[in-house]
Design a protein around this motif. Structure first.
Motif, short mmCIF file in Angstrom:
data_model
loop_
_atom_site.label_atom_id
_atom_site.label_comp_id
_atom_site.label_asym_id
_atom_site.label_seq_id
_atom_site.Cartn_x
_atom_site.Cartn_y
_atom_site.Cartn_z
N MET A 1 12.08 -123.76 -29.31
CA MET A 1 13.24 -122.88 -29.45
C MET A 1 13.75 -122.45 -28.08
N LYS A 2 15.07 -122.44 -27.94
CA LYS A 2 15.69 -121.97 -26.71
C LYS A 2 16.13 -120.53 -26.92
N LEU A 3 15.51 -119.65 -26.16
CA LEU A 3 15.69 -118.21 -26.37
C LEU A 3 16.51 -117.60 -25.24
N LYS A 4 17.56 -116.85 -25.61
CA LYS A 4 18.33 -116.06 -24.65
C LYS A 4 18.17 -114.59 -25.00
N LEU A 5 17.90 -113.77 -23.98
CA LEU A 5 17.80 -112.34 -24.17
C LEU A 5 18.89 -111.66 -23.37
N PHE A 6 19.69 -110.86 -24.03
CA PHE A 6 20.78 -110.13 -23.40
C PHE A 6 20.28 -108.70 -23.16
N VAL A 7 20.07 -108.35 -21.90
CA VAL A 7 19.36 -107.11 -21.59
C VAL A 7 19.92 -106.41 -20.35
N ASP A 8 19.58 -105.15 -20.25
CA ASP A 8 19.72 -104.36 -19.03
C ASP A 8 18.34 -103.74 -18.80
N ARG A 9 17.72 -104.02 -17.67
CA ARG A 9 16.36 -103.54 -17.44
C ARG A 9 16.27 -102.03 -17.34
N LEU A 10 17.40 -101.36 -17.19
CA LEU A 10 17.38 -99.91 -17.20
C LEU A 10 17.18 -99.37 -18.62
N SER A 11 17.38 -100.23 -19.60
CA SER A 11 17.18 -99.87 -21.00
C SER A 11 15.71 -100.04 -21.38
N GLN A 12 15.12 -98.97 -21.88
CA GLN A 12 13.70 -99.03 -22.23
C GLN A 12 13.37 -100.03 -23.34
N PRO A 13 14.17 -100.19 -24.41
CA PRO A 13 13.87 -101.23 -25.40
C PRO A 13 13.95 -102.64 -24.81
N CYS A 14 14.87 -102.84 -23.88
CA CYS A 14 14.97 -104.15 -23.22
C CYS A 14 13.70 -104.44 -22.43
N ARG A 15 13.21 -103.43 -21.73
CA ARG A 15 12.00 -103.63 -20.93
C ARG A 15 10.81 -104.01 -21.82
N ALA A 16 10.71 -103.39 -22.97
CA ALA A 16 9.60 -103.69 -23.87
C ALA A 16 9.63 -105.17 -24.29
N ILE A 17 10.80 -105.68 -24.59
CA ILE A 17 10.93 -107.07 -25.02
C ILE A 17 10.61 -108.02 -23.87
N LEU A 18 11.10 -107.72 -22.68
CA LEU A 18 10.83 -108.59 -21.53
C LEU A 18 9.34 -108.64 -21.21
N ILE A 19 8.69 -107.49 -21.24
CA ILE A 19 7.24 -107.46 -20.97
C ILE A 19 6.49 -108.24 -22.04
N PHE A 20 6.88 -108.07 -23.29
CA PHE A 20 6.22 -108.79 -24.39
C PHE A 20 6.33 -110.30 -24.18
N CYS A 21 7.52 -110.77 -23.84
CA CYS A 21 7.70 -112.21 -23.64
C CYS A 21 6.86 -112.73 -22.49
N GLU B 1 9.00 -118.53 -23.11
CA GLU B 1 10.07 -118.87 -22.18
C GLU B 1 11.41 -118.34 -22.70
N PHE B 2 12.20 -117.81 -21.77
CA PHE B 2 13.50 -117.26 -22.17
C PHE B 2 14.45 -117.25 -20.99
N GLU B 3 15.73 -117.19 -21.32
CA GLU B 3 16.76 -116.99 -20.31
C GLU B 3 17.21 -115.54 -20.38
N GLU B 4 17.15 -114.86 -19.26
CA GLU B 4 17.55 -113.46 -19.21
C GLU B 4 19.02 -113.37 -18.81
N VAL C 1 22.50 -103.24 -26.17
CA VAL C 1 21.39 -104.11 -25.80
C VAL C 1 20.10 -103.45 -26.28
N PRO C 2 19.09 -104.29 -26.55
CA PRO C 2 19.02 -105.74 -26.36
C PRO C 2 19.64 -106.50 -27.53
N ALA C 3 19.91 -107.76 -27.24
CA ALA C 3 20.31 -108.71 -28.27
C ALA C 3 19.67 -110.05 -27.93
N MET C 4 19.62 -110.92 -28.93
CA MET C 4 18.90 -112.18 -28.77
C MET C 4 19.67 -113.31 -29.44
#
Length: 234
Positions: free
Chosen positions: A1-21, A27-30, A54-57
């Motif tokens: 699967m090709k995964l894209k994550l639409f995020v702002d690292r200043l957003s706490q929910p976005c950070r949780a997803i990035l750390i999890f991945c 593998e993902f494209e930020e 954000v976030p969105a996927m």
């Protein structure tokens, strides 16, 4: 699967997803969406997430998903090799994690995100501070921290629900409490020092998710320095 994550690292929910991945070698494209510039309001992003948050996927250019908890649950089940402790197959354990996540948005997130935004981060988008709203959010935050200690943190485990390893609930809630780093140190200590169990749990979750935890949170400390500069110029 090709995964894209639409995020702002200043957003706490976005950070949780990035750390999890990163923890699970997914593998993902930020794709950076800067909230302070209003990029989430663009017509292009509205096609990704009609809620314009954000976030969105996006997966394989065909499947779109938003809401951080939904994304975390999806990632835990869709990618092979994700350790069971993040979101267990056992339905009873999974339901307990879901209960924490459902509680999160109306309580801890409302208090923490609101306090930090109204007392600090509003400056980044040129909006005025609202200290009355910040005070109301602080009350919610303090009550939420007390609930984490009395309900979710058990004596027998380092993490929420008495678990010996972190779940997606730990990651979501700790990233939320980390947003308090944007506050003045005296204020942060006043809020967290009465909750020793919360502080230990934050440290344990941070240590369990290194080196990615500190990497992803780097932007938060950069913004803290920027806010100090803005305040000193006033």
């Amino acid at each position: 699967m090709k995964l894209k994550l639409f995020v702002d690292r200043l957003s706490q929910p976005c950070r949780a997803i990035l750390i999890f991945c990163k923890m699970n070698e997914i593998e993902f494209e930020e794709v950076r969406i800067e909230l302070s510039k209003g990029e989430q309001l663009s017509p292009e992003f509205k096609e990704i997430n009609p809620m314009q948050k954000v976030p969105a996927m996006k997966v394989d250019e065909r499947f779109r998903l938003f809401e951080s908890h939904a994304i975390l649950r999806f990632l835990a089940g869709a990618f092979p090799g994700v350790a069971d402790h993040w979101y267990p197959a056992d339905l009873f354990k999974r339901a307990e994690i879901d209960s924490v996540l459902d509680w999160h948005h109306a309580n801890l997130r409302h208090g923490s995100a609101g306090l930090v935004f109204h007392s600090k981060l509003a400056r980044l988008s040129g909006r005025p501070l609202d200290l009355r709203a910040a005070a109301d959010c602080e009350k919610v935050l303090s009550a939420s921290l007390a609930k984490i200690e009395s309900v979710w943190l058990k004596e027998e485990g380092q993490f929420l629900l008495g678990n010996s390893k972190p779940s997606i609930a730990d990651l979501s809630l700790v990233c939320e409490t980390m947003q308090l780093e944007a506050l003045d140190e005296k204020v942060r200590k006043r809020l967290l020092d009465p909750h020793g169990k919360v502080r230990k749990w934050m440290d344990d979750t941070r240590n369990a998710t290194q080196p990615y935890f500190d990497e992803i949170h780097g932007v938060l400390f950069q913004v803290k320095d920027k806010l100090k500069e803005m305040e000193s110029d006033e």
